[in-house]
Design a protein around this motif. Structure first.
Motif: not given
Length: 414
Positions: A270, A276, A279, A285
């Protein structure tokens, strides 16, 4: 006008080992320049580093071939400006026949073969391009996570085998031995005799109050537990019950380790820039599958020549052997096993999260392919998309991909 002076270059072969590395260095004509043993110690690496720096000060370029693409000695060579070429051990084994027909083998001879191989065949090799420290750390975390998972699976399999030998009922009733209710049950009732003393009232307290099972599920499991059991000799029960106790203790620690590593991989990934835009992928996610794929991709520019290169390294496309009228399509064994594992499970996860992925999988199954073959084929499709994302640092757009599929079909129909 004076002609530009040609750069002098030395070719080193490094036969690595745990404590001592054999190094052979030759020039452009194959003439021996140096041969040494490098101890993996502060003093040994310092002396070798001093020798490398002296060659660089003379204006000599150093290229090295080694069978191991990572490790302390590889980092050491890169830190001292050496161009490192990782060589497949199978290629080195076949190259030995160029210089010696006998089957004799030694560390010094292997270092010489590596030196000659990089001198004559460097055009067919790719120099090592290390990723950033952050990407390397993610790769190590991800691979260690897989090792912990494999250890956990071995413990579960050992527990299953042991229960089959003297006490199969918990395995038949619960199935998943990693679940908390199954582990707690085995701790409280580790033998057939202990199960026979279990009353309905005790079971209901155990199942509903401690593990919050519904009334219907509680009754269903009680009926299974109440069935007659085969008689097992007591000496077998005593011995195997002792082993189950040990395996359960180890499994508790292993399950916690897997959970801790999973959380650490997710947390670390993360913090990376790639998190980014990935996701947008199915399952991007959360979880550790997408981080595992990006761990194997790395972030070194030019690491992957094309999506076909990535598909081959990921083991998602087969190998074709063609000669004359003979043509065979075989499973690709030589590949990055970690990437293949991650691509396979990513394809599986995408079945319920991507419309086109599910349709492609069903189409492959309709053509007669097995479940695993269809998932590998789907994994190859995903790696093609992931390659573009990795190369261009762009997010995935399901609608854009569906539009591309529709355009391709229109062109094929036309």
């Amino acid at each position: 006008m004076k002609e530009e002076q040609q750069v002098k270059r030395y070719y080193a072969g490094v036969d690595w080992a745990d404590r001592e590395h054999q190094v052979y260095v030759g020039d452009e004509n194959g003439k021996k320049i140096a041969e040494m043993k490098v101890q993996e110690s502060v003093q040994g690496l310092a002396e070798f580093g001093r020798w490398l720096e002296e060659r660089r000060a003379e204006g000599t370029e150093l290229w090295a071939a080694i069978e191991k693409p990572q490790g302390r000695i590889v980092d050491f060579l890169l830190d001292h400006g050496v161009v490192v070429y990782p060589v497949n051990p199978k290629a080195v084994d076949r190259a030995r026949d160029r210089f010696r027909m006998s089957q004799s083998k030694s560390d010094g001879f292997d270092a010489y073969v590596l030196s000659e191989f990089v001198r004559t065949d460097h055009g067919h090799l790719r120099a090592l391009e290390p990723s950033s420290e952050q990407a390397q750390e993610l790769k190590m975390l991800s691979r260690d996570h897989q090792r912990v998972q494999r250890h956990n699976s071995r413990l579960v399999n050992q527990l299953k085998v042991t229960l089959k030998e003297y006490y199969p009922r918990p395995l038949e009733v619960f199935g998943d031995l990693e679940s908390k209710i199954a582990r707690d049950f085995l701790k409280h009732y580790p033998t057939p005799a202990a199960l026979s003393k279990l009353s309905r009232k005790q079971w209901k307290r155990f199942a509903t109050r401690q593990h919050h099972l519904g009334e219907a599920r509680c009754q269903e499991l009680w009926e299974e537990l109440s069935k007659p059991q085969l008689a097992i000799p007591q000496h077998v029960v005593r011995a195997k019950a002792r082993l189950v106790e040990v395996l359960l203790d180890q499994l508790e620690v292993s399950i916690q380790a897997v959970k801790t590593y999973s959380e650490e991989v997710e947390r670390f990934f993360a913090s990376m820039p790639a998190a980014e835009f990935v996701k947008t992928l199915p399952g991007g996610k959360g979880g550790t599958i997408v981080p595992a794929i990006w761990a194997e991709l790395g972030d070194a520019q030019g690491r992957w020549e094309s999506f076909r290169h990535l598909q081959a390294q990921g083991g998602t496309v087969p190998v074709t052997r063609s000669s004359g009228k003979s043509r065979m399509v075989e499973f690709r064994f030589a590949c990055n096993k970690h990437l293949r594992y991650a691509a396979y499970w990513f394809a599986f996860v995408s079945l319920n999260r991507s419309e086109w992925a599910n349709a492609y999988y069903r189409d492959q199954r309709a053509k007669g392919h097995s479940h695993h073959q269809a998932l590998r084929a789907l994994g190859a499709k995903w790696l093609k998309i992931i390659f573009v994302m990795w190369r261009d640092h762009k997010p995935y757009d399901e609608n854009y991909h569906l539009a591309n599929i529709a355009r391709q079909r229109m062109r094929q129909a036309a």
